[in-house]
Design a protein around this motif. Sequence first.
Motif, mmCIF file in Angstrom:
data_model
loop_
_atom_site.group_PDB
_atom_site.id
_atom_site.type_symbol
_atom_site.label_atom_id
_atom_site.label_comp_id
_atom_site.label_asym_id
_atom_site.label_seq_id
_atom_site.Cartn_x
_atom_site.Cartn_y
_atom_site.Cartn_z
ATOM 1 N N ILE A 100 -11.403 -70.321 -71.154
ATOM 2 C CA ILE A 100 -10.286 -71.219 -71.450
ATOM 3 C C ILE A 100 -9.090 -70.452 -72.005
ATOM 4 N N GLY A 101 -9.354 -69.372 -72.783
ATOM 5 C CA GLY A 101 -8.251 -68.596 -73.334
ATOM 6 C C GLY A 101 -7.434 -67.923 -72.252
ATOM 7 N N GLU A 106 -2.812 -67.606 -68.335
ATOM 8 C CA GLU A 106 -2.368 -67.620 -66.937
ATOM 9 C C GLU A 106 -1.379 -68.767 -66.705
ATOM 10 N N VAL A 107 -1.717 -69.952 -67.220
ATOM 11 C CA VAL A 107 -0.845 -71.112 -67.027
ATOM 12 C C VAL A 107 0.505 -70.871 -67.680
ATOM 13 N N PHE A 108 0.479 -70.247 -68.862
ATOM 14 C CA PHE A 108 1.737 -70.067 -69.594
ATOM 15 C C PHE A 108 2.599 -68.987 -68.953
ATOM 16 N N VAL A 109 1.989 -67.835 -68.605
ATOM 17 C CA VAL A 109 2.797 -66.691 -68.186
ATOM 18 C C VAL A 109 3.071 -66.715 -66.682
ATOM 19 N N SER A 110 2.022 -66.930 -65.868
ATOM 20 C CA SER A 110 2.227 -66.819 -64.423
ATOM 21 C C SER A 110 2.819 -68.087 -63.834
ATOM 22 N N TYR A 116 1.938 -77.775 -70.393
ATOM 23 C CA TYR A 116 0.512 -77.890 -70.100
ATOM 24 C C TYR A 116 -0.286 -76.863 -70.891
ATOM 25 N N ALA A 117 0.282 -75.627 -71.017
ATOM 26 C CA ALA A 117 -0.411 -74.592 -71.790
ATOM 27 C C ALA A 117 -0.572 -75.013 -73.240
ATOM 28 N N SER A 118 0.456 -75.656 -73.802
ATOM 29 C CA SER A 118 0.351 -76.103 -75.191
ATOM 30 C C SER A 118 -0.718 -77.166 -75.343
ATOM 31 N N THR B 42 8.449 -72.701 -69.028
ATOM 32 C CA THR B 42 8.617 -71.703 -70.084
ATOM 33 C C THR B 42 10.091 -71.324 -70.245
ATOM 34 N N TYR B 43 10.557 -71.257 -71.472
ATOM 35 C CA TYR B 43 11.925 -70.846 -71.836
ATOM 36 C C TYR B 43 12.987 -71.815 -71.331
ATOM 37 N N GLN B 44 12.592 -73.011 -70.962
ATOM 38 C CA GLN B 44 13.598 -74.000 -70.549
ATOM 39 C C GLN B 44 13.371 -75.281 -71.329
#
Lengths: 145, 131
Positions: A100-101, A106-110, A116-118, B42-44
């Motif tokens: 899950i981590g 992946e969801v946040f960066v890519s 959704y990541a939060s 992100t960032y928006q």
Amino acid sequence: MLIGGPTLTPYTVAVIETWKALGFYSVLFMAGMKQIPAELYDAAGMDGASAIQRVRFITLPMLRETNKIVAVYVFLNAVQSLQTVYILTNGQPNFQSHTIGSYLYEVFVSERRAGYASSLALLMFILMMGVSIIFLRLNAQRVGE
Amino acid sequence: MFIYSTWRIKVLLLLPSIIFFCVYVLYPVGSSLITAFQFKPTYQPGHFVGLANFATMLTDQRLWIALKNTFIVVVLELALIPTLSFLLGLFLNVDFRGNNIVKVLCFTPYVISGIITTLVWFFISTLIPVH
């Protein structure tokens, strides 16, 4: 392959993290063992207890508090295992090997879905909080008996 | 000795850590709590969507796979780490020649960065021939 197959990766992750963390937790256990008064072992020796019996009936019960802390630490670190998965497979093939981590990362960066990541992080927080409270409650009851 | 333990001085001494806690712990936790109920790239800037993110979660197949994998990791680690480290602790509590060297060797992987230890195991696993 040990790594990269669709199903074997979580097991490999667990083994690698075990190998990595073993030193730290054995230091915790050693500190706990140093606290046990030597008289208990002397008395057990008088009564003719074997080495295995000494460990079973003196060392293990006296380490109950250490055990509790170690269990909670291990659980929290296991849920948060991100680095290992990220380096080994990064969720390949086809998101089959994420924990899950690393999925959150992946969801946040890519995929750049911060909302959704939060909410995934919130889910993770509730999961960890709930289970560690249950852990501590169960052990507290056992001590109180 | 206790001349410094007035209420005002206690607050003054605690102030730096309280400020750091608020800025680096409390604010990110609060802001990610708010973001959890938003649609936000992100960032928006984002906008509130209520519980839609949690509804997405229920149908997200990848999340369920991730949860299953996490469960495997948690169960295996909870089985392996306490037993093995207890046995290792018992072993290291006995005095023998080279005790300290073994202690240092056992603790080294914890000190080294996780990325490096994982890469080492990655290279080891690629050495094993698979048919």
